[in-house]
Scaffold this motif. Structure first.
Motif, PDB file in Angstrom:
ATOM      1  N   ARG A   1       0.586  -1.174  -0.021  1.00  0.00           N
ATOM      2  CA  ARG A   1       0.127  -0.136   0.085  1.00  0.00           C
ATOM      3  C   ARG A   1       0.825   1.171   0.016  1.00  0.00           C
ATOM      4  O   ARG A   1       0.402   2.075  -0.475  1.00  0.00           O
ATOM      5  N   THR A   2       1.906   1.417   0.572  1.00  0.00           N
ATOM      6  CA  THR A   2       2.722   2.484   0.612  1.00  0.00           C
ATOM      7  C   THR A   2       3.310   2.959  -0.583  1.00  0.00           C
ATOM      8  O   THR A   2       3.503   2.462  -1.658  1.00  0.00           O
ATOM      9  N   ILE A   3       3.466   4.308  -0.649  1.00  0.00           N
ATOM     10  CA  ILE A   3       4.110   5.041  -2.035  1.00  0.00           C
ATOM     11  C   ILE A   3       5.535   4.573  -2.202  1.00  0.00           C
ATOM     12  O   ILE A   3       6.105   4.580  -1.008  1.00  0.00           O
ATOM     13  N   ARG A   4       5.723   4.120  -3.122  1.00  0.00           N
ATOM     14  CA  ARG A   4       7.231   4.024  -3.601  1.00  0.00           C
ATOM     15  C   ARG A   4       7.941   5.224  -4.222  1.00  0.00           C
ATOM     16  O   ARG A   4       9.140   5.404  -4.011  1.00  0.00           O
TER      17      ARG A   4
ATOM     18  N   SER B   1       3.385   6.208  -7.515  1.00  0.00           N
ATOM     19  CA  SER B   1       3.519   4.628  -7.686  1.00  0.00           C
ATOM     20  C   SER B   1       3.690   4.034  -6.491  1.00  0.00           C
ATOM     21  O   SER B   1       4.253   4.590  -5.526  1.00  0.00           O
ATOM     22  N   THR B   2       2.821   2.892  -6.224  1.00  0.00           N
ATOM     23  CA  THR B   2       3.067   1.810  -5.265  1.00  0.00           C
ATOM     24  C   THR B   2       3.896   0.928  -5.880  1.00  0.00           C
ATOM     25  O   THR B   2       4.438   0.992  -6.906  1.00  0.00           O
ATOM     26  N   ARG B   3       4.200  -0.111  -5.018  1.00  0.00           N
ATOM     27  CA  ARG B   3       4.734  -1.518  -5.351  1.00  0.00           C
ATOM     28  C   ARG B   3       4.523  -2.149  -6.710  1.00  0.00           C
ATOM     29  O   ARG B   3       5.152  -2.399  -7.583  1.00  0.00           O
TER      30      ARG B   3
ATOM     31  N   PHE C   1      -3.057   7.790   1.070  1.00  0.00           N
ATOM     32  CA  PHE C   1      -1.554   7.101   1.250  1.00  0.00           C
ATOM     33  C   PHE C   1      -0.817   7.901   2.565  1.00  0.00           C
ATOM     34  O   PHE C   1      -1.069   9.079   2.638  1.00  0.00           O
TER      35      PHE C   1
END
Length: 262
Positions: free
Chosen positions: A158-161, A173-175, A262
């Motif tokens: 879920r976290t932002i990349r 973008s996330t994973r 996010f």
């Protein structure tokens, strides 16, 4: 005319507009009132007006070049400049990529590590009731090992990349997924703050023009945000979308659309 302590109480009550006006009235009488200038800078930080905040701290350091609060501010600004160097890179076609630092994921990963070590130590304690009971042992395993790792997997997904800012769009973008917002398709970008400054909540909100497209909210508070070099990111966005607004989060109208958070 209100004194600084009285204005602080107004701020604590969430009456920010009234507090701004009271500070302006105070500064008209004493333009070099450092406490009033610092309080005004804190209000600018709360709503995400970073450029205005920096201007005030420069004014403070000109009045007193040994002011400890001002020195701490500029040390923090230097740290953010280093974050811009280490956590961003130019994109081949122009624009810039801002890499995220997932604070929450790191914290939960540490908890998961401690949980695994604690469970291993627990299983080696002879004579303890929890070791002799399969049900209690299974419960301890679920609590100490399984739960943290489920949280780690969830946050990893879920976290932002990264956040890419180009002349065409802003991409978050996330994973496994990228959300793209072309500049012409964006109705509003704003830094949304909470009504109470002590809560320290700040979010970067992107609202698309299309009625069915969900808006996006990104945690932008200094203490909790995964976004590094926040001021530089805002400057980069402003190159392509100049009308960045500063709003109370509750006043943002998204017309019942669900929001990506996010």
């Amino acid at each position: 005319m209100k004194h600084v302590n009285q204005i602080r109480k107004i701020v604590e009550q969430g009456r920010l507009d009234e507090a701004h006006q009271a500070i302006e009235d105070l500064l008209e009488l004493g333009p070099k009132n450092l406490e009033a200038l610092k309080l005004k800078a804190a209000l600018f930080e709360h709503v995400g007006r970073f450029d205005d905040e920096e201007t005030l701290w420069r004014r403070i350091i000109e009045i007193d070049n040994e002011d400890e609060d001002a020195i701490r501010y500029f040390q923090k600004a230097q740290l953010e400049d280093r974050e811009h160097y280490y956590f961003t890179d130019p994109l081949p076609g122009g624009g810039r990529r801002f890499l995220a630092y997932p604070r929450t994921l790191v914290s939960v990963s540490f908890i998961g590590l401690v949980g695994c070590v604690s469970f291993l130590l627990l299983t080696r304690m002879n004579g303890q009731m929890i070791v002799q009971s399969p049900i209690l042992l299974l419960g301890a395993f679920a609590l100490m090992v399984v739960s943290p790792w489920l949280a780690i997997i969830y946050l990893y997904v879920r976290t932002i990349r990264s956040i890419n800012v180009t002349s065409a769009a802003i991409e978050v973008s996330t994973r496994f997924k990228t959300f793209r917002y072309a500049w012409p398709d964006i109705q509003q970008i704003c830094l949304a703050h909470s009504g109470e400054p002590e809560a320290g909540e700040l979010k970067l909100v992107i609202v698309p023009r299309e009625k069915n497209a969900p808006p996006m909210s990104i945690d932008f508070a200094e203490a909790t945000s995964a976004v590094r070099a926040r001021r530089h990111l805002i400057q980069e966005i402003r190159d392509y979308f100049q009308d960045i607004r500063y709003e109370n989060f509750d006043s943002i109208l998204v017309e019942g659309r669900s929001m990506r958070r996010f």
